[in-house]
Design a protein around this motif. Sequence first.
Motif, PDB file in Angstrom:
ATOM      1  N   SER A   1      -9.860   2.433  -3.070  1.00  0.00           N
ATOM      2  CA  SER A   1     -10.420   3.736  -2.687  1.00  0.00           C
ATOM      3  C   SER A   1     -10.534   4.188  -1.363  1.00  0.00           C
ATOM      4  O   SER A   1     -10.221   5.486  -1.147  1.00  0.00           O
ATOM      5  N   LYS A   2     -10.499   3.533  -0.304  1.00  0.00           N
ATOM      6  CA  LYS A   2     -10.472   3.626   0.944  1.00  0.00           C
ATOM      7  C   LYS A   2      -8.994   3.842   1.513  1.00  0.00           C
ATOM      8  O   LYS A   2      -8.840   4.585   2.573  1.00  0.00           O
ATOM      9  N   VAL A   3      -7.981   3.720   0.928  1.00  0.00           N
ATOM     10  CA  VAL A   3      -6.613   3.690   1.297  1.00  0.00           C
ATOM     11  C   VAL A   3      -6.211   4.939   0.701  1.00  0.00           C
ATOM     12  O   VAL A   3      -5.322   5.019  -0.158  1.00  0.00           O
ATOM     13  N   ALA A   4      -6.287   5.997   1.609  1.00  0.00           N
ATOM     14  CA  ALA A   4      -5.617   7.308   0.918  1.00  0.00           C
ATOM     15  C   ALA A   4      -5.448   8.092   2.493  1.00  0.00           C
ATOM     16  O   ALA A   4      -5.716   7.782   3.533  1.00  0.00           O
ATOM     17  N   LEU A   5      -4.502   9.235   2.123  1.00  0.00           N
ATOM     18  CA  LEU A   5      -4.180   9.951   3.281  1.00  0.00           C
ATOM     19  C   LEU A   5      -5.310  10.875   3.559  1.00  0.00           C
ATOM     20  O   LEU A   5      -5.416  11.623   2.628  1.00  0.00           O
ATOM     21  N   ARG A   6      -5.882  11.348   4.848  1.00  0.00           N
ATOM     22  CA  ARG A   6      -6.882  12.239   4.883  1.00  0.00           C
ATOM     23  C   ARG A   6      -6.617  13.073   6.070  1.00  0.00           C
ATOM     24  O   ARG A   6      -6.115  12.740   7.101  1.00  0.00           O
ATOM     25  N   GLY A   7      -7.281  14.161   5.854  1.00  0.00           N
ATOM     26  CA  GLY A   7      -7.452  15.092   7.191  1.00  0.00           C
ATOM     27  C   GLY A   7      -6.118  15.240   8.015  1.00  0.00           C
ATOM     28  O   GLY A   7      -5.124  15.491   7.601  1.00  0.00           O
TER      29      GLY A   7
ATOM     30  N   PRO B   1      -7.010   8.958  -3.050  1.00  0.00           N
ATOM     31  CA  PRO B   1      -6.050   7.947  -3.727  1.00  0.00           C
ATOM     32  C   PRO B   1      -5.425   8.461  -4.945  1.00  0.00           C
ATOM     33  O   PRO B   1      -6.246   9.135  -5.796  1.00  0.00           O
ATOM     34  N   PRO B   2      -4.182   8.260  -5.330  1.00  0.00           N
ATOM     35  CA  PRO B   2      -3.687   8.761  -6.763  1.00  0.00           C
ATOM     36  C   PRO B   2      -4.459   8.102  -7.786  1.00  0.00           C
ATOM     37  O   PRO B   2      -4.776   7.070  -7.701  1.00  0.00           O
ATOM     38  N   PRO B   3      -4.178   8.766  -9.040  1.00  0.00           N
ATOM     39  CA  PRO B   3      -4.957   8.229 -10.157  1.00  0.00           C
ATOM     40  C   PRO B   3      -4.531   6.708 -10.258  1.00  0.00           C
ATOM     41  O   PRO B   3      -3.329   6.593 -10.147  1.00  0.00           O
ATOM     42  N   GLY B   4      -5.478   5.853 -10.363  1.00  0.00           N
ATOM     43  CA  GLY B   4      -5.043   4.345 -10.947  1.00  0.00           C
ATOM     44  C   GLY B   4      -4.885   3.544  -9.746  1.00  0.00           C
ATOM     45  O   GLY B   4      -4.659   2.415  -9.383  1.00  0.00           O
ATOM     46  N   TYR B   5      -4.608   4.338  -8.292  1.00  0.00           N
ATOM     47  CA  TYR B   5      -4.460   3.442  -7.149  1.00  0.00           C
ATOM     48  C   TYR B   5      -5.806   2.727  -7.185  1.00  0.00           C
ATOM     49  O   TYR B   5      -6.797   3.008  -7.060  1.00  0.00           O
ATOM     50  N   PRO B   6      -5.337   1.280  -6.606  1.00  0.00           N
ATOM     51  CA  PRO B   6      -6.314   0.309  -6.770  1.00  0.00           C
ATOM     52  C   PRO B   6      -7.396   0.201  -5.694  1.00  0.00           C
ATOM     53  O   PRO B   6      -8.435  -0.440  -5.638  1.00  0.00           O
TER      54      PRO B   6
ATOM     55  N   ILE C   1      -1.753   1.550   5.855  1.00  0.00           N
ATOM     56  CA  ILE C   1      -1.883  -0.168   6.074  1.00  0.00           C
ATOM     57  C   ILE C   1      -2.792  -0.248   7.165  1.00  0.00           C
ATOM     58  O   ILE C   1      -3.634  -1.107   6.925  1.00  0.00           O
ATOM     59  N   THR C   2      -3.130   0.877   8.133  1.00  0.00           N
ATOM     60  CA  THR C   2      -4.027   0.664   8.928  1.00  0.00           C
ATOM     61  C   THR C   2      -5.305   0.929   8.243  1.00  0.00           C
ATOM     62  O   THR C   2      -6.517   0.098   8.633  1.00  0.00           O
ATOM     63  N   ARG C   3      -5.641   1.874   7.208  1.00  0.00           N
ATOM     64  CA  ARG C   3      -6.628   1.999   6.518  1.00  0.00           C
ATOM     65  C   ARG C   3      -7.178   0.605   5.780  1.00  0.00           C
ATOM     66  O   ARG C   3      -8.313   0.250   5.789  1.00  0.00           O
ATOM     67  N   LEU C   4      -6.047  -0.284   5.219  1.00  0.00           N
ATOM     68  CA  LEU C   4      -6.469  -1.248   4.486  1.00  0.00           C
ATOM     69  C   LEU C   4      -7.006  -2.205   5.551  1.00  0.00           C
ATOM     70  O   LEU C   4      -8.215  -2.972   5.258  1.00  0.00           O
TER      71      LEU C   4
ATOM     72  N   ALA D   1       0.826  -1.110  -0.080  1.00  0.00           N
ATOM     73  CA  ALA D   1       0.107   0.001  -0.084  1.00  0.00           C
ATOM     74  C   ALA D   1       0.857   1.236   0.132  1.00  0.00           C
ATOM     75  O   ALA D   1       0.518   2.280  -0.768  1.00  0.00           O
ATOM     76  N   CYS D   2       1.914   1.208   0.696  1.00  0.00           N
ATOM     77  CA  CYS D   2       2.849   2.345   0.893  1.00  0.00           C
ATOM     78  C   CYS D   2       3.710   2.319  -0.353  1.00  0.00           C
ATOM     79  O   CYS D   2       4.101   3.563  -0.955  1.00  0.00           O
ATOM     80  N   VAL D   3       4.413   1.136  -0.776  1.00  0.00           N
ATOM     81  CA  VAL D   3       5.336   1.368  -2.074  1.00  0.00           C
ATOM     82  C   VAL D   3       4.377   1.954  -3.267  1.00  0.00           C
ATOM     83  O   VAL D   3       5.014   2.610  -3.964  1.00  0.00           O
ATOM     84  N   ALA D   4       3.316   1.412  -3.445  1.00  0.00           N
ATOM     85  CA  ALA D   4       2.192   1.931  -4.551  1.00  0.00           C
ATOM     86  C   ALA D   4       1.959   3.444  -4.356  1.00  0.00           C
ATOM     87  O   ALA D   4       2.148   3.999  -5.399  1.00  0.00           O
ATOM     88  N   MET D   5       1.710   3.915  -3.039  1.00  0.00           N
ATOM     89  CA  MET D   5       1.601   5.283  -3.148  1.00  0.00           C
ATOM     90  C   MET D   5       2.801   6.001  -3.419  1.00  0.00           C
ATOM     91  O   MET D   5       2.920   7.188  -3.961  1.00  0.00           O
TER      92      MET D   5
END
Length: 448
Positions: free
Chosen positions: A161-167, A154-159, A365-368, A139-143
């Motif tokens: 949707s819930k694994v993103a950095l927020r707030g 999540p960046p374009p193409g990132y598979p 990875i916590t989000r995942l 998840a991190c390497v992909a980011m």
Amino acid sequence: MGSKFHAFMYPWFGFGHMIPYLHLANKLAEKGHTITFFLPKKAHKQLQPLNLFPDSIVLEPLSLPPVDGLPFGAETASDLPNSTKKPIFLAMDLLRDQIEAKVRALKPDLIFFDFVHWVPEMAKEFGIKSVNYQIISAACVAMVLAPSAELGFPPPGYPLSKVALRGHDANVCSLFANSHELFGLITKGLKNCDVVCIRTCVELEGKLCGFIERECQKKLLLTGPMLPEPQNKSGKPLEDRWNHWLNGFEPGSVVFCAFGTQFFFEKDQFQEFCLGMELTGLPFLIAVMPPKGSSTVQEALPEGFEERVKGRGIVWEGWVEQPLILSHPSVGCFVNHCGFGSMWESLVSDCQIVFIPQLADQVLITRLLTEELQVSVKVQREDSGWFSKENLRDTVKSVMDRDSEIGNLVKRNHKKLKETLVSPGLLSGYADKFVEALENEVNNTKSS
Ligand SMILES: O=c1ccn([C@@H]2O[C@H](COP(=O)(O)OP(=O)(O)O[C@H]3O[C@H](CO)[C@@H](O)[C@H](O)[C@H]3O)[C@@H](O)[C@H]2O)c(=O)[nH]1
């Protein structure tokens, strides 16, 4: 079966990195290969017991050269505050001459690395293969690889949707928010190396692995979680001190809390954490490094705390055998930072899992695990990044109370995922396939 090879390993000088590298070295040694493992002098004592094949794995201690900002005696990421790990990078860069001299003398077939970006260039000069082994999540390497990763999306193409950095993640994500340099180093290593591999498996991060393969335009090899074999763990039993103390509690009742080897609490947040654990009313063991500005854990404890929790709560400064503690029957919950090592160790345990992620890879990875797979819960933070003792108490109780709906949901999902991960042959299958792929890689080089 391919011919035997000799591999060098030069992981980032943080225990969370050196430990899985050493587990991988054990796997390679088991198959008859030899390894020269570079590590800082002071890590030698701690890592030596994990070396199950001392005849095949040579631990080669290095002295770090003096660099600006590296305090006297500091050699690992545990010795530096959260925001200033850079001197370790600089010092590891300066060891290039020493590593090159070793390559010249010992002529290895492969060199494994994660953050030291010049390894592929050096390996090419000597005609050996460079293997970028990332022990953080896919998840991190992909980011890291995704172009234009922005907070909140999540960046374009990132598979996923819930694994993103927020707030408020921005406040805790020093890796993403402040360390673009580190991003650059990892990307450079991934793009220039001969072989990319990650400490993960498709059962957990399959979609992300596909994304990484496409971005790197290289075949991706997976080692699986790279945990020690359950039957030998670190090769020794749990210390009597902990065995005895834990035996005094009901099965599944104790909360174990640990935050890895690189993170230091602010003192006020540390005290709030201790008070939150006190509020749970449950027995607990907290293994932690002293918070910022305190020279011992003891001096940083809230007033009167030790007296109040006497007999049911311990705050311990220093190394404990985490995997062995987690497998003690009295331990029922693991509160941790979701460092990738602790994450795997929590997944293969029977404990309920509570995350308080601190760095960006841990947040992702916590989000995942919490939002996509629902095998764990996470302590909610305020916008400033602060979490309150009440939030900590409520989150721990939400998984420890027998009739809690969320507690039962994550328990069921975790059990299912654990069964998959520990199903016969799964982990050893990853390791076997990985070693075979490397053997082929070395054989192809020799015959070309
Ligand atoms: O008293 C201790 C402290 C730690 N450990 C072990 O040390 C490792 C710690 O690794 P991890 O949980 O990954 O934490 P960190 O050391 O904090 O990890 C760093 O490296 C990780 C990759 O493994 C990244 O995910 C994290 O962000 C980064 O902080 C684990 O195997 C623990 O079992 C012990 O056995 N006893």
